[in-house]
Motif scaffolding. Structure first.
Motif, short mmCIF file in Angstrom:
data_model
loop_
_atom_site.label_atom_id
_atom_site.label_comp_id
_atom_site.label_asym_id
_atom_site.label_seq_id
_atom_site.Cartn_x
_atom_site.Cartn_y
_atom_site.Cartn_z
N ASN A 140 -4.00 9.30 -4.27
CA ASN A 140 -4.37 8.73 -2.96
C ASN A 140 -5.71 7.99 -2.97
OD1 ASN A 140 -5.82 11.09 -3.35
ND2 ASN A 140 -5.90 11.59 -1.18
N LYS A 141 -6.47 8.05 -4.08
CA LYS A 141 -7.78 7.38 -4.09
C LYS A 141 -7.74 6.03 -4.78
CE LYS A 141 -10.05 11.00 -2.49
NZ LYS A 141 -10.47 11.05 -1.11
N ASN A 142 -6.62 5.70 -5.44
CA ASN A 142 -6.62 4.38 -6.09
C ASN A 142 -5.48 3.49 -5.57
OD1 ASN A 142 -4.60 5.74 -7.64
ND2 ASN A 142 -6.01 6.01 -9.35
N GLY A 143 -4.28 3.58 -6.10
CA GLY A 143 -3.21 2.65 -5.67
C GLY A 143 -3.09 1.52 -6.68
N LEU A 144 -1.90 0.99 -6.80
CA LEU A 144 -1.63 0.03 -7.87
C LEU A 144 -2.46 -1.25 -7.79
CD1 LEU A 144 2.24 0.39 -8.26
CD2 LEU A 144 0.50 0.86 -9.99
N ASP A 145 -2.60 -1.82 -6.57
CA ASP A 145 -3.33 -3.09 -6.45
C ASP A 145 -4.76 -2.97 -6.96
OD1 ASP A 145 -1.97 -5.40 -4.80
OD2 ASP A 145 -1.21 -3.49 -4.07
N LYS A 146 -5.44 -1.97 -6.42
CA LYS A 146 -6.86 -1.79 -6.76
C LYS A 146 -7.01 -1.51 -8.26
CE LYS A 146 -9.78 0.85 -4.55
NZ LYS A 146 -10.20 2.06 -3.82
N LEU A 147 -6.11 -0.68 -8.74
CA LEU A 147 -6.16 -0.24 -10.13
C LEU A 147 -6.01 -1.41 -11.09
CD1 LEU A 147 -6.20 2.72 -11.14
CD2 LEU A 147 -3.77 2.50 -11.54
N ILE A 148 -4.95 -2.17 -10.86
CA ILE A 148 -4.65 -3.28 -11.76
C ILE A 148 -5.75 -4.33 -11.71
CG2 ILE A 148 -3.04 -5.21 -12.10
CD1 ILE A 148 -0.75 -3.24 -11.63
N LEU A 149 -6.20 -4.64 -10.49
CA LEU A 149 -7.25 -5.64 -10.32
C LEU A 149 -8.52 -5.20 -11.05
CD1 LEU A 149 -7.82 -8.31 -8.81
CD2 LEU A 149 -8.92 -6.93 -7.04
N PHE A 150 -8.89 -3.94 -10.89
CA PHE A 150 -10.11 -3.43 -11.53
C PHE A 150 -10.04 -3.60 -13.05
CE2 PHE A 150 -11.99 0.10 -13.88
CZ PHE A 150 -13.33 -0.10 -13.61
N PHE A 151 -8.95 -3.12 -13.64
CA PHE A 151 -8.87 -3.16 -15.11
C PHE A 151 -8.78 -4.59 -15.64
CE2 PHE A 151 -7.80 1.36 -14.69
CZ PHE A 151 -8.60 1.88 -15.70
N GLU A 152 -8.04 -5.42 -14.96
CA GLU A 152 -7.89 -6.79 -15.45
C GLU A 152 -9.20 -7.56 -15.33
OE1 GLU A 152 -4.47 -8.64 -13.65
OE2 GLU A 152 -3.07 -7.44 -14.82
N LYS A 153 -9.90 -7.36 -14.22
CA LYS A 153 -11.12 -8.14 -13.96
C LYS A 153 -12.34 -7.57 -14.70
CE LYS A 153 -13.55 -10.06 -9.99
NZ LYS A 153 -14.55 -9.15 -9.47
N MET A 168 -2.80 14.55 -2.43
CA MET A 168 -3.27 13.66 -3.51
C MET A 168 -2.16 12.84 -4.13
SD MET A 168 -5.83 15.71 -5.99
CE MET A 168 -5.10 17.28 -6.10
N GLN A 169 -0.96 13.42 -4.20
CA GLN A 169 0.10 12.82 -5.00
C GLN A 169 0.72 11.59 -4.36
OE1 GLN A 169 3.83 13.51 -4.54
NE2 GLN A 169 4.55 13.57 -6.66
N ILE A 170 0.95 10.56 -5.18
CA ILE A 170 1.69 9.37 -4.74
C ILE A 170 2.73 9.09 -5.82
CG2 ILE A 170 1.54 6.87 -4.41
CD1 ILE A 170 -1.11 7.20 -3.17
N SER A 171 3.98 9.01 -5.41
CA SER A 171 5.02 8.74 -6.42
C SER A 171 4.97 7.27 -6.80
CB SER A 171 6.40 9.08 -5.85
OG SER A 171 6.71 8.15 -4.82
N PHE A 172 5.59 6.95 -7.91
CA PHE A 172 5.63 5.54 -8.34
C PHE A 172 6.32 4.69 -7.28
CE2 PHE A 172 7.59 1.96 -10.49
CZ PHE A 172 6.49 1.41 -11.10
#
Ligand code: SF4
Ligand code: SF4
Length: 423
Positions: free
Chosen positions: A200-213, A240-244
């Protein structure tokens, strides 16, 4: 889609012995200890630990235990006709760097004998990277493949905290990653990857953007494990849990598209579809060993999604237990280092597995998932004991799902055939 009516095969002691003697990966759990206390850690209070060692009695592997298994393989690796060419020698924890001495010992022992070996050793380690900087050159010099756990930016990483003061480990890990990237750019590019847990603290958009940038990397990601949750902490787990599936629904269209493109090998739907296609093809083998062993080792010949013993790895725990991987509890150990000896009975292992197959086969043979099952018998006590699988399905919804995926992503089939390497 076509159906197989094949009954399960019988696992023989000689096949298991062959797999044990030709692993593609040997993993040393250098220690059970960790300097972080991540909220979702499977070794902590969120999980029921039915067979656990407890948080206050954690131990590290002693060098003698490591040497017994290592010497066993070093002897085999010196045989001229040894068929496995590349072998990963890996280190896992807890946090493996809390027992750096053992890592150094194992690596230097192998390197010292490298000229006599008929394998190429590849060193790898999964680490939280907070202790990496002090021995960084050692890992760079030995071309370690590093898998660093980091859940994204400061907020995204806020569940990964230090055990002593509960501070977010983000700055420590991020600064070390930047240092490697700056000082050893080629090494960083080739050998460093990142793994993030979705919550619940990250999410795919934020995660991918952070690592790529910020880090110029495409991260691996997976949800928080939902196996053996402690009932007393169920609420915290659920918050906390978020499924794919949920993470995909919450993602922007652009990000969701990436999951069928750049990140398709991280997409569980693609993984399942890949298994289904390959198992139905009848002529795809996972590796050279599987090809040499022929029909008997093909995926789909054995009920459930449980891998055949030692086909993925040989995992030695800090307590000297031998497991087929790090994801299952100690009561499933298949051998051990005891009294200065390696004790393992391939016959006993065959009996254990064949016993489970007998229990499960009448159910699995009718199940829609049988060609792409990801359900491991060792990860589900209830399943193992009763033989009743909660994922059993005969409503054909899975095949419908595969059809929908193939229709909505027409290029995916070609990419699976051209690019997939099954791990
Ligand atoms: S979880 Fe089960 S299927 Fe997966 S690697 Fe471990 S033993 Fe094999
Ligand atoms: S989902 Fe369960 S019943 Fe179906 S094949 Fe897998 S283990 Fe067997």
């Amino acid at each position: 889609m076509f159906m197989s009516t094949k009954k399960h095969a019988n696992l023989t002691p000689s096949l298991i012995e062959y797999c044990f003697n030709h692993p593609s990966q040997v993993v040393f759990e250098t220690t059970e200890k960790c300097n972080l206390a991540c909220r979702y850690c499977t070794f902590r209070e969120l999980y029921s630990h039915k067979h656990a060692r407890g948080l206050d009695r954690l131990i590290s592997m002693d060098i003698n235990t490591a040497d017994i298994l290592l010497d066993y393989y070093l002897n085999l690796w010196k045989h001229k006709n040894y068929s496995q060419k590349e072998v990963y020698v890996s280190f896992y924890g807890g946090e493996p760097l809390m027992n750096f001495g053992l890592i150094k010992h194992v690596v230097e022992k192998i390197v010292k004998q490298e000229n006599e070996l008929h394998i190429i050793p590849i060193f790898s380690m999964t680490t939280n990277a907070t202790l990496l900087e002090r021995n960084l050159e050692f890992f760079v010099n030995h071309k370690f493949r590093l898998l660093i756990s980091l859940d994204g930016d400061f907020e995204g990483n806020s569940l990964r905290v230090f055990g002593n003061n509960k501070a977010n480990s983000f700055s420590s890990v991020f600064n070390t990653a930047l240092k490697i990237k700056k000082e050893f750019p080629d090494y960083y590019k080739e050998n460093v990857s990142f793994n993030a847990v979705l919550h619940n603290k990250n999410g795919l958009d934020k995660l991918i953007l952070f690592f790529e940038k910020e880090l110029e990397k495409e991260p691996l990601f997976s949800p928080i494990s939902d196996i053996e949750i402690n009932e007393n902490f169920k609420e915290e787990f659920e918050s906390m849990q978020i499924s794919f599936q949920q993470a995909t629904q919450e993602a922007t269209e652009e990000c969701a598209q990436k999951l069928w493109d750049k990140y398709m090998h991280n997409n569980p739907y693609v993984t399942q579809l890949t298994s289904h296609i390959f198992n139905n093809s009848g002529n795809v083998y996972k590796d050279l060993n599987s090809l040499m062993l022929g029909e008997s080792i093909k995926e789909g010949a054995f009920p459930s999604g449980t891998c055949l013993p030692f086909t993925k790895k040989v995992f030695l725990t800090a307590r000297g237990l031998i497991l087929p991987c790090e994801r299952i509890s100690h009561n499933n150990c298949l051998g051990r280092i005891e009294n200065n000896h390696l004790e393992i009975s391939f016959e006993q292992i065959a009996n254990i597995y064949n016993g489970y197959y007998k229990k499960l086969s009448s159910q699995c043979v009718r199940c829609d998932y049988k060609q792409a099952c990801l359900h491991c018998v060792f990860q589900d006590d209830q399943f193992r004991e009763s033989g009743k699988c909660i994922s059993f399905s005969t409503n054909k919804k899975v095949e419908e799902l595969y059809k929908q995926i193939l229709l909505s992503h027409p290029s995916i089939y070609q990419r699976i055939m051209n690019e997939t390497v099954i791990k």
